[in-house]
Write an enzyme that holds these catalytic residues in place. Sequence first.
Site, PDB file in Angstrom:
ATOM      1  N   HIS A   1       0.839  -1.186   0.000  1.00  0.00           N
ATOM      2  CA  HIS A   1       0.000   0.000   0.000  1.00  0.00           C
ATOM      3  C   HIS A   1       0.883   1.248   0.000  1.00  0.00           C
ATOM      4  O   HIS A   1       2.022   1.222   0.478  1.00  0.00           O
ATOM      5  CB  HIS A   1      -0.915  -0.006   1.218  1.00  0.00           C
TER       6      HIS A   1
ATOM      7  N   GLU B   1       0.809   4.003   1.729  1.00  0.00           N
ATOM      8  CA  GLU B   1       1.240   4.456   3.051  1.00  0.00           C
ATOM      9  C   GLU B   1       2.395   3.595   3.567  1.00  0.00           C
ATOM     10  O   GLU B   1       3.359   4.110   4.141  1.00  0.00           O
ATOM     11  CB  GLU B   1       0.061   4.403   4.035  1.00  0.00           C
TER      12      GLU B   1
ATOM     13  N   CYS C   1      -6.988   2.914   3.956  1.00  0.00           N
ATOM     14  CA  CYS C   1      -7.838   1.773   4.291  1.00  0.00           C
ATOM     15  C   CYS C   1      -7.544   1.321   5.720  1.00  0.00           C
ATOM     16  O   CYS C   1      -6.588   1.769   6.364  1.00  0.00           O
ATOM     17  CB  CYS C   1      -7.601   0.628   3.313  1.00  0.00           C
TER      18      CYS C   1
ATOM     19  N   CYS D   1      -3.993   0.025   6.362  1.00  0.00           N
ATOM     20  CA  CYS D   1      -2.952   1.044   6.501  1.00  0.00           C
ATOM     21  C   CYS D   1      -3.071   1.798   7.811  1.00  0.00           C
ATOM     22  O   CYS D   1      -2.065   2.178   8.414  1.00  0.00           O
ATOM     23  CB  CYS D   1      -3.010   2.023   5.330  1.00  0.00           C
TER      24      CYS D   1
END
Length: 296
Positions: free
Chosen positions: A102, A104, A129, A132
């Site tokens: 992801h 992040e 999400c 994360c």
Amino acid sequence: MHPRFTTAFATLDNSLQQALKPVLDDPNFTAILQPETLQHLMTATGLDGDALALALLPLAASCAVTPISHFNVGAIARGVSGRWYFGANMEFSGATMQQTVHAEQSAITHAWLSGEEKLAAITVNYTPCGHCRQFMNELNSGLSLTVCLPDHPPRTLADYLPAAFGPADLNIHSVLMDINDQQFVPQGDPLTQAAIRAASLSYAPYSAAYSGVALQTRDGKIYAGRYAENAAYNPSLPPLQSALILLNIRGGDCTDIQRAVLAESDDATLLQHSATQTTLAALGCQHLDSVRLTRT
């Protein structure tokens, strides 16, 4: 300027383009913005830090590798040192979805691998999400980390993750981005030593299954990544993905890997070898060596 930035760069405001072009044209640009560069950009554009980070998100998103979703997410981790680190999501054709990275995670890991000791804020072009949010809760910034999104006021991670479960609930108080060196014994060639050093600096307080991966590309460059464990377990980031983040964000090609070394203990409660081998094979690398970690 790396070709991946060209399209996004053309969409930026003219004043930002002019101030930023020499930075992106530097062949040594590693997707890190230094404090003096950021001050120059803010002066040239009249933007404050939050607005500048939002304006730069298209460049971070340009680093995404998304052969499956074609959905690019960019993130900028803003360190207490004053340095900013680009990050972007990554997917790998032929590997399972669980192997994806992801944005992040990418930006945070980029900062961690670059020696940043704590984050003040993270700026993302889409709402983080749950995966994360849980990953970020492992940081030594904790729930005070500022999260900045387009068209939203800055909020803390605590606002996005109420009633959070984290390391303190499992009696862990030295957390991700704190300095923890396991001091495993170095051995072997430079690639093997890089994997062992990465394992020494990895974060595995729940399993003690410390591990590191080092990748060598066709041009001879080495990229090393560390395991980052999580209190909720599933958001843990494998060492291979950590190394791939660094390779990609610095402008390398993940299909260019010629050799890899995984450093871990044979008797660890969890092992990275199988997943590492499978994902590397999906990227076209069949040469994975393993080295056992030892202490003096």
